[in-house]
Design a protein around this motif. Structure first.
Motif, PDB file in Angstrom:
ATOM      1  N   ALA A   3       0.826  -1.210   0.000  1.00 16.16           N
ATOM      2  CA  ALA A   3       0.000   0.000   0.000  1.00 16.16           C
ATOM      3  C   ALA A   3       0.861   1.261   0.000  1.00 16.16           C
ATOM      4  O   ALA A   3       0.565   2.228  -0.705  1.00 16.16           O
ATOM      5  N   LEU A   4       1.938   1.257   0.767  1.00 16.13           N
ATOM      6  CA  LEU A   4       2.854   2.398   0.794  1.00 16.13           C
ATOM      7  C   LEU A   4       3.516   2.589  -0.575  1.00 16.13           C
ATOM      8  O   LEU A   4       3.584   3.695  -1.101  1.00 16.13           O
ATOM      9  N   SER A   5       3.951   1.489  -1.165  1.00 14.33           N
ATOM     10  CA  SER A   5       4.583   1.549  -2.480  1.00 14.33           C
ATOM     11  C   SER A   5       3.612   2.084  -3.533  1.00 14.33           C
ATOM     12  O   SER A   5       3.977   2.933  -4.353  1.00 14.33           O
ATOM     13  N   GLU A   6       2.378   1.616  -3.505  1.00 16.58           N
ATOM     14  CA  GLU A   6       1.368   2.072  -4.465  1.00 16.58           C
ATOM     15  C   GLU A   6       1.065   3.553  -4.286  1.00 16.58           C
ATOM     16  O   GLU A   6       0.916   4.290  -5.273  1.00 16.58           O
ATOM     17  N   LEU A   7       0.979   4.013  -3.038  1.00 15.72           N
ATOM     18  CA  LEU A   7       0.701   5.425  -2.783  1.00 15.72           C
ATOM     19  C   LEU A   7       1.866   6.286  -3.261  1.00 15.72           C
ATOM     20  O   LEU A   7       1.677   7.293  -3.938  1.00 15.72           O
ATOM     21  N   ARG A   8       3.078   5.867  -2.961  1.00 16.93           N
ATOM     22  CA  ARG A   8       4.254   6.617  -3.392  1.00 16.93           C
ATOM     23  C   ARG A   8       4.334   6.672  -4.912  1.00 16.93           C
ATOM     24  O   ARG A   8       4.614   7.708  -5.505  1.00 16.93           O
ATOM     25  N   ALA A  39      14.456   0.989   8.562  1.00 17.64           N
ATOM     26  CA  ALA A  39      15.364   2.004   9.103  1.00 17.64           C
ATOM     27  C   ALA A  39      14.620   3.204   9.696  1.00 17.64           C
ATOM     28  O   ALA A  39      15.237   4.116  10.228  1.00 17.64           O
ATOM     29  N   GLY A  40      13.280   3.207   9.604  1.00 19.39           N
ATOM     30  CA  GLY A  40      12.486   4.301  10.169  1.00 19.39           C
ATOM     31  C   GLY A  40      12.461   5.549   9.298  1.00 19.39           C
ATOM     32  O   GLY A  40      12.222   6.643   9.793  1.00 19.39           O
ATOM     33  N   GLU A  41      12.691   5.387   7.997  1.00 18.92           N
ATOM     34  CA  GLU A  41      12.746   6.525   7.086  1.00 18.92           C
ATOM     35  C   GLU A  41      11.401   6.891   6.470  1.00 18.92           C
ATOM     36  O   GLU A  41      11.325   7.820   5.685  1.00 18.92           O
ATOM     37  N   TRP A  42      10.348   6.170   6.799  1.00 20.86           N
ATOM     38  CA  TRP A  42       9.006   6.472   6.309  1.00 20.86           C
ATOM     39  C   TRP A  42       8.050   6.598   7.485  1.00 20.86           C
ATOM     40  O   TRP A  42       8.132   5.844   8.448  1.00 20.86           O
ATOM     41  N   HIS A  43       7.130   7.541   7.384  1.00 21.75           N
ATOM     42  CA  HIS A  43       6.056   7.707   8.372  1.00 21.75           C
ATOM     43  C   HIS A  43       4.745   7.556   7.609  1.00 21.75           C
ATOM     44  O   HIS A  43       4.581   8.125   6.531  1.00 21.75           O
ATOM     45  N   VAL A  44       3.823   6.797   8.180  1.00 20.95           N
ATOM     46  CA  VAL A  44       2.589   6.451   7.478  1.00 20.95           C
ATOM     47  C   VAL A  44       1.382   6.780   8.351  1.00 20.95           C
ATOM     48  O   VAL A  44       1.381   6.520   9.549  1.00 20.95           O
ATOM     49  N   LEU A  45       0.356   7.362   7.731  1.00 18.20           N
ATOM     50  CA  LEU A  45      -0.919   7.609   8.393  1.00 18.20           C
ATOM     51  C   LEU A  45      -1.939   6.692   7.739  1.00 18.20           C
ATOM     52  O   LEU A  45      -2.058   6.653   6.512  1.00 18.20           O
ATOM     53  N   VAL A  51      -3.546   3.082   3.672  1.00 20.01           N
ATOM     54  CA  VAL A  51      -2.515   4.098   3.859  1.00 20.01           C
ATOM     55  C   VAL A  51      -3.003   5.345   3.134  1.00 20.01           C
ATOM     56  O   VAL A  51      -3.250   5.317   1.936  1.00 20.01           O
ATOM     57  N   VAL A  52      -3.210   6.447   3.860  1.00 22.09           N
ATOM     58  CA  VAL A  52      -3.763   7.651   3.255  1.00 22.09           C
ATOM     59  C   VAL A  52      -2.758   8.798   3.150  1.00 22.09           C
ATOM     60  O   VAL A  52      -2.984   9.760   2.429  1.00 22.09           O
ATOM     61  N   ARG A  53      -1.658   8.686   3.874  1.00 17.08           N
ATOM     62  CA  ARG A  53      -0.651   9.738   3.818  1.00 17.08           C
ATOM     63  C   ARG A  53       0.689   9.140   4.218  1.00 17.08           C
ATOM     64  O   ARG A  53       0.752   8.281   5.082  1.00 17.08           O
ATOM     65  N   CYS A  54       1.755   9.613   3.573  1.00 14.96           N
ATOM     66  CA  CYS A  54       3.082   9.142   3.950  1.00 14.96           C
ATOM     67  C   CYS A  54       4.087  10.263   3.765  1.00 14.96           C
ATOM     68  O   CYS A  54       3.861  11.196   3.011  1.00 14.96           O
ATOM     69  N   ALA A  55       5.179  10.166   4.484  1.00 10.28           N
ATOM     70  CA  ALA A  55       6.271  11.119   4.338  1.00 10.28           C
ATOM     71  C   ALA A  55       7.577  10.361   4.477  1.00 10.28           C
ATOM     72  O   ALA A  55       7.694   9.462   5.306  1.00 10.28           O
ATOM     73  N   SER A  56       8.526  10.714   3.656  1.00 11.91           N
ATOM     74  CA  SER A  56       9.843  10.099   3.765  1.00 11.91           C
ATOM     75  C   SER A  56      10.775  11.069   4.465  1.00 11.91           C
ATOM     76  O   SER A  56      10.667  12.269   4.309  1.00 11.91           O
ATOM     77  N   CYS A  57      11.664  10.527   5.236  1.00 16.82           N
ATOM     78  CA  CYS A  57      12.619  11.384   5.931  1.00 16.82           C
ATOM     79  C   CYS A  57      14.032  10.868   5.740  1.00 16.82           C
ATOM     80  O   CYS A  57      14.924  11.189   6.495  1.00 16.82           O
ATOM     81  N   GLY A  58      14.232  10.060   4.730  1.00 11.39           N
ATOM     82  CA  GLY A  58      15.551   9.501   4.477  1.00 11.39           C
ATOM     83  C   GLY A  58      15.953   9.697   3.034  1.00 11.39           C
ATOM     84  O   GLY A  58      15.226  10.293   2.250  1.00 11.39           O
ATOM     85  N   PRO A  59      17.097   9.187   2.676  1.00 13.92           N
ATOM     86  CA  PRO A  59      17.591   9.359   1.308  1.00 13.92           C
ATOM     87  C   PRO A  59      16.837   8.504   0.303  1.00 13.92           C
ATOM     88  O   PRO A  59      16.797   7.298   0.430  1.00 13.92           O
ATOM     89  N   ILE A  60      16.220   9.148  -0.688  1.00 16.59           N
ATOM     90  CA  ILE A  60      15.475   8.438  -1.719  1.00 16.59           C
ATOM     91  C   ILE A  60      15.869   9.015  -3.059  1.00 16.59           C
ATOM     92  O   ILE A  60      15.798  10.226  -3.231  1.00 16.59           O
ATOM     93  N   PRO A  72       9.361  15.201   0.982  1.00 18.84           N
ATOM     94  CA  PRO A  72       8.049  15.343   0.359  1.00 18.84           C
ATOM     95  C   PRO A  72       6.999  14.535   1.106  1.00 18.84           C
ATOM     96  O   PRO A  72       7.308  13.592   1.800  1.00 18.84           O
ATOM     97  N   THR A  73       5.768  14.956   0.956  1.00 22.38           N
ATOM     98  CA  THR A  73       4.649  14.238   1.559  1.00 22.38           C
ATOM     99  C   THR A  73       3.736  13.781   0.444  1.00 22.38           C
ATOM    100  O   THR A  73       3.512  14.495  -0.510  1.00 22.38           O
ATOM    101  N   CYS A  74       3.224  12.567   0.575  1.00 23.98           N
ATOM    102  CA  CYS A  74       2.265  12.076  -0.415  1.00 23.98           C
ATOM    103  C   CYS A  74       0.930  11.812   0.254  1.00 23.98           C
ATOM    104  O   CYS A  74       0.869  11.409   1.392  1.00 23.98           O
ATOM    105  N   THR A  75      -0.119  12.102  -0.444  1.00 21.24           N
ATOM    106  CA  THR A  75      -1.478  11.943   0.062  1.00 21.24           C
ATOM    107  C   THR A  75      -2.322  11.258  -0.981  1.00 21.24           C
ATOM    108  O   THR A  75      -2.194  11.563  -2.169  1.00 21.24           O
ATOM    109  N   ALA A  76      -3.177  10.376  -0.536  1.00 21.72           N
ATOM    110  CA  ALA A  76      -4.068   9.686  -1.472  1.00 21.72           C
ATOM    111  C   ALA A  76      -5.155  10.620  -1.944  1.00 21.72           C
ATOM    112  O   ALA A  76      -5.484  11.580  -1.332  1.00 21.72           O
TER     113      ALA A  76
END
Length: 76
Positions: A3-8, A39-45, A51-60, A72-76
């Motif tokens: 779900a996270l991969s699809e949202l991203r 590694a804790g580099e993604w936060h998911v709501l 999964v309706v919202r995610c934010a990455s905080c690591g190297p991508i 960046p933040t992604c939202t469904a």
């Protein structure tokens, strides 16, 4: 993880469609994203199971290309 991969990926396609070259479709493999999650580099709501919202905080991605320093933040 799927779900996270699809949202991203959907947000990457949205960015491309609006002329933003920040996240490109297909640039982060599922295995790479899984390692980032561990590694804790993604936060998911979530809303229930979705999964309706995610934010990455690591190297991508690991290619080292990073367009901006603010995650960046992604939202469904």
């Amino acid at each position: 993880m799927a779900a996270l991969s699809e949202l991203r990926e959907s947000r990457a396609w949205w960015m491309v469609g609006t002329g933003i070259r920040q996240w490109l479709p297909g640039e982060v493999r599922l295995a790479e994203m899984a390692a980032q999650v561990v590694a804790g580099e993604w936060h998911v709501l979530r809303a229930g199971a979705a999964v309706v919202r995610c934010a990455s905080c690591g190297p991508i991605p690991t290619s080292g290309r990073r367009v901006r320093t603010t995650p960046p933040t992604c939202t469904a």
